[in-house]
Design a protein around this motif. Structure first.
Motif, mmCIF file in Angstrom:
data_model
loop_
_atom_site.group_PDB
_atom_site.id
_atom_site.type_symbol
_atom_site.label_atom_id
_atom_site.label_comp_id
_atom_site.label_asym_id
_atom_site.label_seq_id
_atom_site.Cartn_x
_atom_site.Cartn_y
_atom_site.Cartn_z
ATOM 1 N N LEU A 95 -4.999 -7.830 -7.737
ATOM 2 C CA LEU A 95 -5.010 -7.323 -6.365
ATOM 3 C C LEU A 95 -4.250 -8.277 -5.447
ATOM 4 N N ALA A 96 -3.261 -7.712 -4.715
ATOM 5 C CA ALA A 96 -2.415 -8.525 -3.842
ATOM 6 C C ALA A 96 -2.640 -8.220 -2.366
ATOM 7 N N ARG A 97 -3.006 -6.979 -2.061
ATOM 8 C CA ARG A 97 -3.245 -6.606 -0.667
ATOM 9 C C ARG A 97 -4.077 -5.330 -0.621
ATOM 10 N N LYS A 98 -5.133 -5.356 0.152
ATOM 11 C CA LYS A 98 -5.981 -4.164 0.300
ATOM 12 C C LYS A 98 -5.981 -3.712 1.752
ATOM 13 N N GLU A 99 -6.552 -2.543 1.989
ATOM 14 C CA GLU A 99 -6.547 -1.944 3.316
ATOM 15 C C GLU A 99 -7.053 -2.908 4.376
ATOM 16 N N GLY A 100 -6.258 -3.067 5.434
ATOM 17 C CA GLY A 100 -6.639 -3.933 6.540
ATOM 18 C C GLY A 100 -6.141 -5.351 6.435
ATOM 19 N N ASP A 101 -5.682 -5.768 5.248
ATOM 20 C CA ASP A 101 -5.147 -7.127 5.091
ATOM 21 C C ASP A 101 -3.802 -7.244 5.794
ATOM 22 N N GLY A 102 -3.494 -8.450 6.242
ATOM 23 C CA GLY A 102 -2.194 -8.698 6.841
ATOM 24 C C GLY A 102 -1.096 -8.780 5.798
ATOM 25 N N GLU A 103 0.143 -8.909 6.265
ATOM 26 C CA GLU A 103 1.273 -8.976 5.346
ATOM 27 C C GLU A 103 1.159 -10.177 4.424
ATOM 28 N N THR A 104 1.672 -10.007 3.209
ATOM 29 C CA THR A 104 1.723 -11.108 2.254
ATOM 30 C C THR A 104 3.120 -11.722 2.276
ATOM 31 N N SER A 105 3.310 -12.756 1.502
ATOM 32 C CA SER A 105 4.630 -13.391 1.414
ATOM 33 C C SER A 105 5.556 -12.635 0.466
ATOM 34 N N ASP A 106 5.029 -11.593 -0.189
ATOM 35 C CA ASP A 106 5.812 -10.810 -1.144
ATOM 36 C C ASP A 106 6.270 -9.518 -0.463
ATOM 37 N N PRO A 107 7.552 -9.389 -0.147
ATOM 38 C CA PRO A 107 8.025 -8.197 0.558
ATOM 39 C C PRO A 107 7.829 -6.905 -0.235
ATOM 40 N N THR A 108 7.831 -6.989 -1.561
ATOM 41 C CA THR A 108 7.648 -5.785 -2.374
ATOM 42 C C THR A 108 6.232 -5.253 -2.232
ATOM 43 N N VAL A 109 5.258 -6.131 -2.178
ATOM 44 C CA VAL A 109 3.867 -5.729 -1.924
ATOM 45 C C VAL A 109 3.771 -5.033 -0.572
ATOM 46 N N ASN A 110 4.406 -5.609 0.425
ATOM 47 C CA ASN A 110 4.345 -5.048 1.781
ATOM 48 C C ASN A 110 5.042 -3.693 1.861
#
Length: 361
Positions: A95-110
């Motif tokens: 899990l890299a990002r779930k609902e409500g989380d801010g942007e990550t350092s991985d643009p593909t995840v975002n």
């Protein structure tokens, strides 16, 4: 490869077979491996779908959303989970990002997170649909699926995106790709269209229509402003082409020594009778795609306001998993009559659009 519910990938098998024949040894092996992998995931998806069917082989009624014209689904709550596949085959991954989380350092995840949100927003706000299944389904996606994986797919319960090899294809988290693949889920939970021949081409076409629509929705574009390209920007730097498909001008998306010539027809006179690609599902989809494009141009304004409503309502009432192009055209005319009335300009322009691609209703 004409099974009932194969995995729906953005890169079609006919393109991979061309790469097998025309590519160098490395590219040919990649294409061969991709075709084999697609078959494995297809079989897994069939097994998944079989557990969701009622005895007569249809999808349970609980999976359907009552059709509504441009009514916001007030209870819809987006629930996204984006996973990092870490270039491995297993799904979903970490899990890299779930609902409500801010942007990550991985643009593909975002990109995967934002794209899923754009898909959810259009269906909820413009079509009154609560997620892909109409019942608030969680939107799960995996990025960095496998190493240099040249595809993206919907497997019946989640999305998976490869990063591409950087030569033939680059990363697959482009919005029209995301929207196309997720819209296969909408078709799946709205009665389905069997993934072979003309019904399979309609399945692909619906996903393309909504892929282009969601792209325009995100950009705030009217129909005349959209590029009507599916997969724009995912072709590698040395490939001659602009996208995987063009709804505006089917058959012109690419022309390349390695990929060959875009085979999509724009008219029934050029319908491709083939056993390849599940009976040409990614090829002949150019015909209903072009009809939708023409209808949007005739109507003007935003594609989701009238033309999109007709296509969505037609899918909800279709109840024919083996629909032909003529069946679908008739269903869209019936939807337009219900929405706009006998003698309405919207109905007459729709008939004209179908006639221009060789289908008279």
């Amino acid at each position: 490869m004409c099974d009932h519910d194969p995995m729906q990938c953005i890169i079609p098998p006919h393109m991979l077979k061309v790469l097998q024949m025309r590519g160098d040894a490395k590219v040919a092996k990649m294409a061969t491996d991709m075709l084999a992998q697609n078959a494995k995931v297809r079989d897994a998806r069939q097994e998944f779908m079989s557990t969701r069917m009622v005895p007569d082989g249809s999808t349970p009624e609980s999976a359907f959303l009552t059709p509504a014209l441009a009514e916001t689904c007030e209870t819809a709550v987006c629930k996204r989970e984006i996973y990092d596949g870490q270039e491995k085959a297993g799904l979903p991954g970490k899990l890299a990002r779930k609902e409500g989380d801010g942007e990550t350092s991985d643009p593909t995840v975002n990109e995967a997170y934002d794209g899923a949100g754009a898909v959810f927003d259009l269906y909820a706000k413009e079509f009154g649909r609560n997620s892909l299944d109409g019942n608030g389904m969680k939107l799960v996606a995996t990025v960095h699926h496998r190493r240099k994986y040249n595809n993206a797919f919907w497997n019946g319960e989640q999305m998976a995106y490869g990063d591409g090899d950087g030569v033939i294809f680059v990363k697959f988290t482009e919005l029209s790709v995301i929207a196309h693949e997720m819209s296969h889920g909408v078709v799946q939970f709205s009665g389905g269209l069997r993934y072979t021949g003309q019904s399979g081409a309609l399945n692909e076409s619906f996903a393309d229509c909504f892929g282009a629509m969601i792209q325009q929705y995100r950009l705030g574009q009217e129909s005349c402003e959209g590029d009507w390209l599916i997969g724009k920007g995912i072709l590698g730097p040395d490939i001659r082409g602009v996208a995987l498909r063009s709804m505006k001008a089917p058959g012109t998306a690419y022309s390349d020594a390695t990929l060959g010539q875009d085979p999509q027809p724009y008219h029934m006179d050029f319908y491709v009778d083939t056993t390849d690609d599940n009976g040409g599902v990614h090829i002949n989809s150019g015909i209903p795609n072009h009809a939708f494009y023409l209808y949007c141009q005739y109507l003007g304004g935003n594609s989701w306001q009238k033309a999109g409503q007709v296509w969505y309502q037609a899918l909800q009432r279709l109840n024919n998993p083996l629909a032909t192009f003529h069946d679908w055209a008739a269903q869209t005319v019936d939807a337009a009559l219900r929405l706009y009335g006998v003698g309405a300009l919207e109905v007459n322009l729709l008939r004209r659009s179908w006639k221009l691609v060789g289908i008279s209703i």
